[in-house]
Design a protein around this motif. Structure first.
Motif, short mmCIF file in Angstrom:
data_model
loop_
_atom_site.label_atom_id
_atom_site.label_comp_id
_atom_site.label_asym_id
_atom_site.label_seq_id
_atom_site.Cartn_x
_atom_site.Cartn_y
_atom_site.Cartn_z
N CYS A 57 0.84 -1.20 0.00
CA CYS A 57 0.00 0.00 0.00
C CYS A 57 0.87 1.24 0.00
N LYS A 289 -4.58 -0.60 -8.11
CA LYS A 289 -3.15 -0.69 -7.78
C LYS A 289 -2.47 -1.68 -8.72
N TYR A 361 -0.63 3.53 -8.74
CA TYR A 361 -2.08 3.40 -8.64
C TYR A 361 -2.74 4.55 -9.39
N LYS A 397 -4.51 -5.14 -8.35
CA LYS A 397 -5.68 -5.23 -7.48
C LYS A 397 -6.67 -4.17 -7.94
N MET A 402 -9.08 -4.62 -3.60
CA MET A 402 -8.46 -3.91 -2.49
C MET A 402 -9.28 -4.11 -1.21
N TYR A 409 -10.76 -0.98 3.56
CA TYR A 409 -10.73 -0.21 2.31
C TYR A 409 -12.06 -0.43 1.57
N GLY A 412 -12.53 0.03 -2.10
CA GLY A 412 -11.20 0.41 -2.57
C GLY A 412 -10.73 1.75 -2.04
#
Length: 498
Positions: A57, A289, A361, A397, A402, A409, A412
């Motif tokens: 992340c 991502k 991302y 992802k 996510m 999340y 997401g």
């Protein structure tokens, strides 16, 4: 089950900060984490090919040297960091780039006719970076400790938070450079809350830089876990908590989760009015991502971008604003804003010799199931021709995935709740102690509460402070220093440093 003093559900930066603080106060603390490793948004794993270590992340850490929690914890003394000469960069169509160097004067000089405007906007804030961190990292309902700095920061945010945001500038570079960092918030632009968040990050870029932890973000998580265990705490991984009945008895339970998850788990202890109010808490848009294993460094058209690990893509300020408004309207952008980080330019040990990892991302509507790989690659290729030929493997992802990876999340939304202005003040409810939930021994210690998203540990630290005061009668915060000789208790009235 054996009873403990305090339980923390979730082992992200806030959960571990809470656990460390409670353990340093002499409490028996257990942390429960659903994944196989602790860290939450600070995990580093091999997700593409063997030997390529990717940050799952967070990757670059503007708050590592600014957060009051991390400074009290002595994070910079516990693990090595590398701080690039330039904190972030922004390429423009035609090959020009703008770079935010740690050296503000160098940045202003490179911006030519807009140098004085950049200096006037960010110079006073960078000189008072600690005061900016205190103001932006605390409850906005409290009187600021440094009111003049808070007022100056507010005026700066106002100048960049509305349709007049280009008035200070004569060329495209400074506006684009600021918009790249303002767009981290996933909010439609221009936006006052987004401007405030972006200006805080831009302030730290010139004050201490944007550091990269050697070995990846997991290094931060490991340092926190090591300290927790050294003070008697435990971390239980692979434990998905479905009910508070799954846990041993404890006087305090702290949730490093989305407030919706905390409300569900604590429903039997929470009043209906609180459940109704947090039920209205809104989530933001999501992210798609993608991690790349590369055979070489990104071939930026302008090699000046190799001076930084962080690059914001999307072109001119107006183009990025248009893209973010499209996402806010629930659609995918054909010309997306893309945030990329290439830590192996500075920390080569995260990939085999000569190879690189790239973290990226883009923003998408919440809950999106779309694979945006081609859109991201095309945007990188636009500013780095030949990039596609370097890709050895990818791991992706979607926004939906996510959430499957981390239920906090939702849709997401990696901020665990939209960071709009109203939801930074009422996060998740309007309160002078938003970390204390109105249920016996329950506390919220996540990005769903003040001060909001980011790897800073402050929400967990403040939740632990509240729990120590209300559940255990502790009014002097323990020292968090790595030095045993510095184990000085800190009076509560000194405890507002962000």
């Amino acid at each position: 089950m054996t009873s403990v003093d305090a339980i923390v559900i979730g082992s992200g930066p806030n959960g571990l900060a809470a656990a460390v603080t409670l353990a340093r106060a002499g409490l028996r603390v257990h942390v429960y984490e659903r994944n196989a490793t602790a860290g939450g948004g600070m995990r580093t794993e091999e997700v593409t090919l063997p030997g390529f270590r990717h940050d799952i992340c967070s990757a670059v850490h503007p708050l590592a040297f600014a957060s009051g929690f991390f400074r009290r914890f002595g994070l910079a003394d516990r693990i090595p960091f590398i701080t690039p000469t330039a904190s972030y960069g922004h390429p423009l169509p035609g090959g020009e780039v703008a770079l935010a160097y740690r050296d503000l004067e160098r940045t202003a000089e490179a911006l030519g006719p807009d140098g004085p405007a950049w200096r006037a906007l960010l110079g006073p804030l960078a000189r008072e970076a600690d005061a900016v961190a205190q103001f932006t990292g605390s409850n906005l309902l409290q009187l600021p400790r440094h009111p003049l700095v808070a007022a100056r920061f507010g005026l700066a945010a106002l100048s960049q938070g509305g349709p007049w945001w280009n008035l200070p500038f004569r060329t495209e570079k400074p506006g684009a450079l600021l918009t790249g960092v303002i767009a981290h918030t996933t909010l439609p632009l221009p936006n006052l809350a987004g401007a405030a968040a972006g200006l805080a990050l831009a302030t730290y870029a010139h004050a201490r830089g944007w550091p990269i932890p050697v070995g990846g973000s997991q290094s931060i998580a490991d340092a926190l876990v090591d300290d927790l265990r050294a003070h008697g705490g435990e971390v239980v991984t692979g434990a998905e908590i479905q009910s508070l009945g799954d846990l041993p008895d404890a006087r305090a339970v702290l949730f490093d989760t989305h407030v919706a998850i905390a409300a569900r788990l604590g429903e039997d202890r929470l009043p209906a009015d609180y459940l109704r109010r947090v039920g209205a808490f809104r989530n933001g848009n999501g992210v798609f991502k993608i991690d790349f294993a590369l055979s070489g460094p990104v071939p930026w058209r302008n090699p000046e971008l190799l001076e930084t690990a962080t690059v914001h893509l999307g072109g001119e300020r107006s183009a990025i604003a248009r893209s973010e408004r499209v996402v806010a309207a629930g659609r995918e952008s054909d010309d997306p804003y893309v945030l990329v980080a290439q830590p192996t330019l500075f920390d080569a040990g995260r990939a085999p010799a000569g190879k690189h990892v790239l973290w990226a991302y883009t923003h998408v509507p919440r809950g999106s199931t779309s694979d945006r790989s081609e859109a991201v690659i095309a945007q990188i290729e636009r500013f780095a021709p030949g990039f596609r030929d370097l890709v050895l493997a990818t791991a992706t992802k979607t926004a939906h995935q996510m959430e499957a990876y981390n239920p906090s999340y939702i849709g997401g939304d990696i901020s665990s709740g939209m960071p709009s202005l109203s939801q930074l003040v009422m996060r998740p409810v309007l309160s002078t102690d938003p970390w204390r939930m109105p249920g016996r021994g329950l506390y919220l210690a996540s990005s769903s509460t003040v001060p909001g998203p980011g790897v800073h540990g402050l929400a967990g630290y403040y939740a632990a402070r509240s729990a120590l005061r209300h559940e255990f009668g502790v009014t002097r915060m323990p020292s968090l220093s790595p030095s045993a000789s510095a184990a000085r208790a800190i009076p509560d009235d000194e405890d507002e440093v962000a």
